[in-house]
Design a protein around this motif. Structure first.
Motif, short mmCIF file in Angstrom:
data_model
loop_
_atom_site.label_atom_id
_atom_site.label_comp_id
_atom_site.label_asym_id
_atom_site.label_seq_id
_atom_site.Cartn_x
_atom_site.Cartn_y
_atom_site.Cartn_z
N PHE A 138 22.85 -37.24 -43.22
CA PHE A 138 22.51 -37.06 -42.43
C PHE A 138 21.66 -35.85 -42.30
CE2 PHE A 138 22.58 -38.63 -38.05
CZ PHE A 138 21.75 -37.71 -37.27
N HIS A 139 22.45 -34.31 -43.14
CA HIS A 139 22.47 -33.33 -43.04
C HIS A 139 20.56 -33.34 -43.64
CE1 HIS A 139 25.58 -30.67 -41.60
NE2 HIS A 139 25.96 -31.31 -41.93
N ASP A 140 20.80 -34.64 -45.33
CA ASP A 140 19.56 -33.42 -45.84
C ASP A 140 18.41 -34.32 -45.41
OD1 ASP A 140 18.89 -33.44 -48.50
OD2 ASP A 140 17.96 -35.77 -48.56
N ILE A 141 18.75 -35.35 -44.44
CA ILE A 141 17.34 -36.17 -43.56
C ILE A 141 16.97 -35.52 -42.56
CG2 ILE A 141 17.13 -37.81 -41.55
CD1 ILE A 141 18.89 -39.57 -43.06
N TYR A 142 17.56 -34.38 -42.08
CA TYR A 142 16.80 -33.18 -41.06
C TYR A 142 16.57 -31.88 -42.12
CZ TYR A 142 19.05 -34.35 -36.71
OH TYR A 142 18.78 -34.46 -35.22
N ALA A 143 17.20 -31.75 -43.35
CA ALA A 143 16.63 -31.06 -43.98
C ALA A 143 15.15 -31.02 -44.06
CB ALA A 143 17.53 -30.17 -45.33
N GLY A 182 27.80 -25.45 -38.65
CA GLY A 182 28.70 -25.03 -39.75
C GLY A 182 28.16 -26.21 -40.06
N GLY A 183 27.97 -27.34 -40.74
CA GLY A 183 28.79 -28.42 -41.40
C GLY A 183 30.03 -28.47 -41.06
N VAL A 184 30.37 -28.69 -40.03
CA VAL A 184 32.14 -29.26 -40.37
C VAL A 184 31.42 -30.56 -40.57
CG1 VAL A 184 33.41 -30.33 -38.98
CG2 VAL A 184 32.25 -27.99 -37.93
N ARG A 238 25.63 -25.30 -49.57
CA ARG A 238 24.66 -26.56 -50.60
C ARG A 238 24.27 -27.67 -50.05
NH1 ARG A 238 28.07 -24.30 -54.03
NH2 ARG A 238 29.14 -26.41 -54.26
N ASP A 239 24.67 -28.72 -49.16
CA ASP A 239 24.88 -29.61 -49.36
C ASP A 239 24.64 -30.08 -47.12
OD1 ASP A 239 25.23 -31.04 -51.54
OD2 ASP A 239 27.38 -30.54 -50.93
N THR A 240 24.38 -28.69 -46.98
CA THR A 240 24.25 -29.10 -45.73
C THR A 240 22.72 -28.27 -44.74
OG1 THR A 240 24.68 -26.47 -45.33
CG2 THR A 240 26.43 -28.57 -44.89
N LEU A 241 22.21 -28.77 -43.45
CA LEU A 241 20.71 -28.68 -43.27
C LEU A 241 20.47 -26.44 -44.15
CD1 LEU A 241 20.94 -28.38 -39.52
CD2 LEU A 241 20.41 -29.96 -40.90
N GLY A 295 19.98 -27.58 -47.64
CA GLY A 295 18.90 -28.58 -48.31
C GLY A 295 17.31 -28.12 -47.96
N VAL A 296 17.68 -27.21 -46.54
CA VAL A 296 16.01 -26.64 -46.28
C VAL A 296 15.57 -25.46 -47.04
CG1 VAL A 296 15.24 -24.52 -44.90
CG2 VAL A 296 15.88 -26.61 -43.12
N ALA A 297 16.76 -24.83 -47.32
CA ALA A 297 16.51 -23.79 -49.21
C ALA A 297 15.70 -24.37 -50.28
CB ALA A 297 18.00 -22.85 -49.26
N ARG A 298 16.58 -25.64 -50.62
CA ARG A 298 16.37 -25.98 -51.67
C ARG A 298 14.62 -26.93 -51.71
NH1 ARG A 298 21.03 -28.70 -51.56
NH2 ARG A 298 19.53 -30.16 -50.84
N ARG A 299 14.56 -27.05 -50.29
CA ARG A 299 12.78 -26.81 -50.25
C ARG A 299 12.00 -26.09 -49.99
NH1 ARG A 299 16.56 -31.55 -48.13
NH2 ARG A 299 15.30 -33.26 -48.29
N LEU A 300 12.06 -25.04 -49.24
CA LEU A 300 11.67 -23.61 -49.13
C LEU A 300 11.23 -22.77 -50.52
CD1 LEU A 300 12.86 -22.22 -46.14
CD2 LEU A 300 10.98 -22.75 -46.40
#
Length: 263
Positions: free
Chosen positions: A245-250, A81-83, A89-92, A95-100
């Motif tokens: 942290f979200h960006d690293i996980y993404a 949920g990106g708490v 845009r700046d959560t998992l 981040g995953v969507a941009r890379r995909l």
């Protein structure tokens, strides 16, 4: 009913209340309770902020006129949920969507189904069958709340198995599914000393159970728990991950998706 049972029922009825209040109450009710952990939890309760989830549960990167849309579903707890982050845009999800989008050279649409405080048993209720069946990539985040809510290990195994079976059965055969590691809770600055150590050990045991559950189905991918580098890993509450942290996980999720050998 035992004192522990009454306390658990009261907390369930109370719903998703103050994060540290729940941690403290459950710490006090647990069979392994220690005075030090309880005192530390009470102290942390006074200072921890309560932050909202990110906005933007549904969004698209790219123009859907540029080709077929790749669909991403992020399902789970406050990490999903990106708490503590302003926008997905700046959560998992983002981040995953941009890379995909970069890899497929086309638009990526994300849907987030998440609630702060939800356990694996509760996350099942968030599943949108239509969105799940249409998804190309599904990311599942659970375990932190099962850890701190003192869910028994056997119950965690059963609830996680039900959740992942539901996800696998409801997803398309071509969909890629990632089950995230159970967070390393002793990293969190908001959880001091003994309380952090106690919850950290439980989280490690729960992650080992998650490995076993995932190993039952080759469609479920995972990556190892690790301590990422950096000084800005947590949001203002000292408990939830920051944008960094979200960006690293993404990035790790994307690496798992491109790995020809599922873990």
């Amino acid at each position: 009913m035992s004192g522990q049972g009454r306390e658990h029922r009261r907390l369930r009825e109370h719903g998703r209340g103050d994060l540290m209040q729940r941690i403290v109450a459950l710490t006090g009710a647990a069979t392994w309770r220690t005075p030090v952990a309880l005192v530390q939890g009470l102290r942390a309760r006074k200072t921890v902020l309560r932050l909202p989830q990110a906005v933007g549960d549904h969004d698209v990167i790219g123009d859907d006129r540029d080709g077929p849309v790749t669909r991403l579903v992020v399902l789970g707890d406050s990490l999903a949920g990106g708490v503590g982050v302003d926008h997905h845009r700046d959560t998992l999800a983002g981040g995953v969507a941009r890379r995909l989008a970069a890899r497929v050279d086309g638009p990526v649409e994300w849907h987030v189904y998440a609630r702060t405080g939800f356990t694996a048993r509760e996350v099942v209720t968030l599943i949108d069958p239509q969105a799940l069946s249409a998804a190309d990539v599904i990311v599942v985040s659970v375990g932190a709340n099962d850890t701190k809510n003192m869910v028994r290990s056997q119950q965690w195994r059963a609830d996680l198995t039900t959740l992942m079976d539901t996800v696998v059965d409801g997803a398309a055969e071509s969909a890629q599914i990632v089950l995230l590691p159970v967070p390393i809770l002793n990293m969190c600055p908001a959880l001091p000393g003994t309380l952090a150590t106690t919850l950290g050990r439980r989280a490690a045991r729960f992650d080992a159970v998650a490995d076993e559950v995932a190993a039952r189905n080759t469609r479920i991918r995972r990556f190892d728990r690790f301590v990422p580098p950096g000084d800005d890993l947590f949001a203002a509450d000292g408990f939830h991950p920051s944008e960094s942290f979200h960006d690293i996980y993404a990035g790790l999720i994307d690496s798992v998706l491109t790995d020809p050998i599922p873990r």
